[in-house]
Design an enzyme around this catalytic site. Structure first.
Site, mmCIF file in Angstrom:
data_model
loop_
_atom_site.group_PDB
_atom_site.id
_atom_site.type_symbol
_atom_site.label_atom_id
_atom_site.label_comp_id
_atom_site.label_asym_id
_atom_site.label_seq_id
_atom_site.Cartn_x
_atom_site.Cartn_y
_atom_site.Cartn_z
ATOM 1 N N CYS A 160 0.787 -1.235 0.000
ATOM 2 C CA CYS A 160 0.000 0.000 0.000
ATOM 3 C C CYS A 160 0.816 1.279 0.000
ATOM 4 C CB CYS A 160 -0.985 -0.022 1.159
ATOM 5 S SG CYS A 160 -2.201 -1.354 0.935
ATOM 6 N N HIS A 287 -2.138 7.829 7.089
ATOM 7 C CA HIS A 287 -2.469 6.603 6.372
ATOM 8 C C HIS A 287 -3.876 6.177 6.822
ATOM 9 C CE1 HIS A 287 -1.775 3.119 3.972
ATOM 10 N NE2 HIS A 287 -1.918 2.286 4.983
ATOM 11 N N HIS A 322 -9.800 2.821 0.872
ATOM 12 C CA HIS A 322 -8.354 2.616 0.874
ATOM 13 C C HIS A 322 -7.945 2.188 -0.537
ATOM 14 C CE1 HIS A 322 -4.346 1.704 1.693
ATOM 15 N NE2 HIS A 322 -4.443 0.735 2.580
#
Lengths: 567, 85
Positions: A160, A287, A322
């Site tokens: 990610c 994040h 996300h």
């Protein structure tokens, strides 16, 4: 003079808009893009997702492609974002200039691969899959779709944090005069592979996500792409890339450490390289995925960096979902929009504070943002942080010493019989999840480190074309056989290209720079170039470089070397 | 019950790929996580898959399994009581 890295163009496509204007509108109006599944073919209609609100055919039409063209959604979204970024930067022709496209992705063209497998599994030979597991494939496709010719192509795959690491690699390439223009970012389409993978880890929330909330229950998966154009010494940049840090948590393949060590080190390095104090940061785009583990660990890391004076923090994943590998670039562009429009985006979904957790900003309309930090963390502990600034201090010269370096160890493992030697380093319990390729690359790396009498290298760089091919095939088979339910989490967590670099870091306790390149046969060259940059700039004095690949019929090869500054 | 205990050990060894281990190596009463066998959060997810596939038991989160997964014997007791197949 210290090289100043400017952002001269930006492009974005995600659940809250297909360009910068619409994304900004949604941010201002607090309109989430997390909705019911509309485009992805999956049995999991119960899971809210952040889908780009365009079909593949609509994107193909925008790019002038026939609707029967077989191309990944990852590449389509990437090409659209790249075109926006180049247009804003005013770059039409690149003739005579060295241009590099650096894209971050985890599963690349998997959406096409999994659909072909789903429809033709009776006739599809798994040996046709290797190309479908190559991250670099999507970068090749998007370059062609965006009309980029004579461009160096590079793909970064650190789960990610892939897109943020692409921007870091791009900035370093400019600093080392390897390119004149870098287009850096990332793209990741929603795929059944990814949705089911995250679902097998039981970290998907059935409701819209609530990052940093006491009652948060996981993340919503999103998709999208974003790219920025980076140039040195541009006259009127959108902002400067003033600092960055790439560090490894070296804790667990999927969990973040309790004290957020990797995140803390990445943010600290980003501040130091920007020449800024923690109090200079006006906003942090976290994040903030909404999982129990990430938000607690990141809150701890933020407290360690900023003490009692944490600046406004928000996670924008309540807007976009996300977006995994693309998130670092998508959130960098969101930070740019925030700086240009004097606003702080809201942390959508947050209601309830909890001890130890950051209390996020619910949005500010008249904010002056001079320095902004963007965090992006990935499985494998690949934690990175970027600082964007309105202005940069040009504080004297930074020497780029030309250091000499040498390869001090080189180990190849390509035979199953050699794998028994792994017991010298790793217990059966520790290796329980490791596939053959993983064992081979860990063994070659640990042997190389031992031969070089090196306890912990300053950096770990991995290169692979098809990554963990066998494991990825097994997860695809599991998904088909079990109709997307109760799939093996171990297969998904071990399928990502960055698991090897992460396992090495965990085994050696290496919190330094950590990255994985995946660009077909050029993967190793990209890894070696990065090693050279680290050694030349003095950021590392020892680098472990490992390259590994396997074929669908079971053959494998891993080669690891230690490169060191000459003493 | 001993039969179920042994069956669970076999499933555990297979699903978690506990190389070089036999059912006899696993103490039925020892903790599975932390200081005992040393399993982690991913293994807990694999245990949920084992219970679902073999016994029709549905757990929605690892937190729900926390007390059940203390040892092989606590899992066996739970399975004996809740199995649907």
């Amino acid at each position: 003079m210290k090289d100043v890295i400017s952002i001269t163009g930006a492009g974005i496509i995600c659940a809250i808009g297909n360009d910068k204007v619409s994304v900004l509108d949604s941010l201002r109006n607090r309109e989430s893009g997390v909705r019911s599944v509309k485009y992805l073919e999956t049995v999991h209609g119960e899971l809210p997702v952040g889908e780009v609100q365009m079909s593949d055919d609509e994107m193909k039409a925008m790019l002038g492609l026939a609707s029967d063209t077989v191309v990944s959604r990852t590449s389509l979204m990437g090409a659209l974002a790249i075109k926006q970024a180049l247009s804003q930067a005013g770059i039409e022709k690149t003739e005579g200039r060295r241009v590099a496209l650096i894209s971050g992705t985890t599963v690349g063209v998997m959406d096409v691969t999994e659909m072909e497998y789903h429809r033709n599994k009776a006739v599809l030979n798994v040996r046709d899959l290797p190309k479908g597991n190559e991250c670099g494939k999507s970068t090749e496709q998007m370059a062609a779709l965006a009309g980029l010719e004579d461009v160096e192509l590079c793909t970064v795959s650190t789960a990610c944090s892939s897109a943020l690491n692409s921007i870091i690699v791009g900035a370093e390439m400019l600093r080392h005069s390897e390119a004149d223009i870098v287009i850096a970012g990332g793209s990741e389409a929603l795929s059944r592979f990814h949705l089911n993978g995250f679902n097998s880890l039981m970290i998907l929330d059935g409701r819209p996500c609530r990052p940093f909330d006491a009652d948060r229950a996981g993340l919503n998966l999103g998709e999208g792409a974003a790219f920025v154009v980076l140039q040195k010494d541009a006259s009127r940049p959108l902002a400067y890339v003033s600092g960055y840090g790439n560090r490894c948590d070296a804790f667990h393949q999927t969990a973040s450490s309790e004290n957020g060590e990797g995140a803390f080190l990445a943010m600290t390095e980003a501040l130091e390289s920007a020449g800024l104090k923690a109090s200079d940061i006006d906003y942090v785009n976290a994040h903030g995925t909404g999982t129990q583990n990430n938000d607690m660990s990141e809150s701890r890391a933020l407290s360690r960096v900023f003490g009692d004076n944490i600046p406004p923090v928000s996670s924008t994943k309540g807007f976009t979902g996300h977006t995994t590998s693309a998130s670092g670039a998508i959130e960098t562009v969101i930070c740019l929009l925030a700086m240009q429009n004097d606003m702080i985006p809201a942390n959508l979904g947050w209601e309830k504070p909890s001890p130890g957790l950051v209390q996020p900003s619910m949005g500010v309309e008249n904010a002056v943002l001079n320095n902004v930090m963007c965090n992006s963390f990935g499985f494998g502990g690949n934690d990175s942080s970027l600082v964007l600034s309105r202005s940069v201090r040009e504080d004297g010269t930074v020497d780029m010493p030309v250091a000499e370096y040498e390869t001090v160890a080189n180990v190849t493992i390509d035979d199953v019989a050699q794998l028994a030697e792994l017991r010298e380093f790793v217990s059966p319990m520790e290796s329980r999840r490791m596939c053959t390729l993983m064992k081979a690359s860990l063994l070659s790396s640990l042997r190389a480190a031992k031969e070089a009498a090196l306890q912990c290298p300053d950096a770990v760089i991995a290169a692979t074309s098809g990554g963990m091919l066998q494991t990825s095939i097994q997860f695809l088979e599991d998904m088909e056989e079990n109709c997307e339910t109760m799939l093996k989490p171990t297969l998904f967590m071990m399928s990502t290209h960055n698991t090897v670099a992460s396992a090495i870091a965990i085994r050696l306790g290496c919190h330094g720079y950590n990255i994985t390149y995946s660009q077909g046969e050029a993967s190793s060259q990209w890894a070696l170039r990065d090693a050279r940059r680290l050694l030349e700039s003095g950021k590392a004095s020892s680098v472990l470089v490992t390259s590994f690949d396997e074929s669908a019929d079971g053959g494998f090869r891993s080669e690891s070397m230690v490169i060191r500054k000459k003493l | 019950m001993e039969e179920l205990v042994n069956e669970l050990k076999k499933y555990l060894i297979e699903a978690l790929n506990l190389e070089e281990m036999t059912p006899d190596d696993i103490d039925s009463d020892a903790p599975l996580f932390g200081e005992g066998l040393g399993l982690d959060s991913i293994d807990a997810l694999e245990l949920i898959v084992i219970l679902d596939k073999n016994y029709g038991i549905k757990l929605s989160s690892p937190a729900e399994g926390k007390n059940i997964f203390r040892s092989i014997r606590t899992i066996a007791a739970y399975v004996a009581e809740h199995r649907t197949r």
